[in-house]
Write a protein that holds these residues in place. Structure first.
Motif, PDB file in Angstrom:
ATOM      1  N   HIS A  43       0.845  -1.197   0.000  1.00  0.00           N
ATOM      2  CA  HIS A  43       0.000   0.000   0.000  1.00  0.00           C
ATOM      3  C   HIS A  43       0.880   1.247   0.000  1.00  0.00           C
ATOM      4  O   HIS A  43       1.819   1.338   0.782  1.00  0.00           O
ATOM      5  N   GLY A  44       0.551   2.193  -0.868  1.00  0.00           N
ATOM      6  CA  GLY A  44       1.315   3.444  -0.963  1.00  0.00           C
ATOM      7  C   GLY A  44       1.367   4.172   0.370  1.00  0.00           C
ATOM      8  O   GLY A  44       0.460   4.066   1.199  1.00  0.00           O
ATOM      9  N   GLU A  50       2.175   8.614  -2.828  1.00  0.00           N
ATOM     10  CA  GLU A  50       1.692   7.312  -3.296  1.00  0.00           C
ATOM     11  C   GLU A  50       0.470   6.828  -2.524  1.00  0.00           C
ATOM     12  O   GLU A  50       0.001   5.717  -2.745  1.00  0.00           O
ATOM     13  N   ARG A  53      -2.407   4.081  -3.487  1.00  0.00           N
ATOM     14  CA  ARG A  53      -1.975   3.177  -4.557  1.00  0.00           C
ATOM     15  C   ARG A  53      -1.722   1.798  -3.972  1.00  0.00           C
ATOM     16  O   ARG A  53      -1.219   1.687  -2.858  1.00  0.00           O
ATOM     17  N   GLU A  64       6.699  -0.812  -9.496  1.00  0.00           N
ATOM     18  CA  GLU A  64       6.241   0.455  -8.910  1.00  0.00           C
ATOM     19  C   GLU A  64       7.414   1.198  -8.281  1.00  0.00           C
ATOM     20  O   GLU A  64       7.620   2.382  -8.513  1.00  0.00           O
ATOM     21  N   ARG A  68       8.556   4.491 -10.441  1.00  0.00           N
ATOM     22  CA  ARG A  68       8.168   5.746  -9.793  1.00  0.00           C
ATOM     23  C   ARG A  68       9.398   6.472  -9.264  1.00  0.00           C
ATOM     24  O   ARG A  68       9.551   7.659  -9.449  1.00  0.00           O
TER      25      ARG A  68
END
Length: 142
Positions: A43-44, A50, A53, A64, A68
């Motif tokens: 989980h962001g 983030e 996300r 990711e 990112r």
């Protein structure tokens, strides 16, 4: 006794998280995959860009993380300062150093992640910009 067994398991959880962290940072995906549940959910970071996300499974998390980060940051270093046993969860206190791509501006922040372990494998990872929020989420006082 039951309490000793629970303590031993949570100590094992700390070791699993420590090893996962080290193998992830070393980009040792084979070892990471052994320590992490295939269905692991990332989980962001709460309070970060983030937030909200979600990534599922190691390949997606890696993508990711790399995509990112490489877009925004020329350099990013993560240091685990402490692994805190919270039963089924382990709170990792992180010190992050980042340098912006283009701007070259350096940023140092103290953050945290709460890592849930089940059956000896990492099943959920949730980042927090605020260490106190991470400790509270794991049922510890910040």
């Amino acid at each position: 006794s039951w309490r000793d067994t629970a303590r031993a398991v949570s100590q094992e959880n700390v070791e699993v998280v420590r090893e996962t962290f080290e193998s992830f940072l070393a980009a040792d995906w084979e070892k990471t995959a052994q320590l992490v549940d295939p269905e692991v959910v990332f989980h962001g970071t709460v309070g970060g860009l983030e937030e909200g996300r979600v990534a599922h499974g190691v390949p997606q998390i890696v993508r990711e993380f790399e995509e990112r980060d490489l877009e925004a940051w020329e350099e990013r270093r993560l240091e685990a300062e402490e692994f805190i046993d919270a039963g089924d969860d382990v709170v990792v206190l992180l010190h992050e150093y980042r340098r912006g791509r283009g701007s070259g501006v350096g940023l140092e922040i103290d953050t945290a992640v709460v890592v849930a372990v089940s059956g000896g494998r990492v099943v959920r990872i949730q980042g927090y910009m605020d260490r106190r929020a991470a400790l509270e989420a794991a049922g510890l006082r910040g």
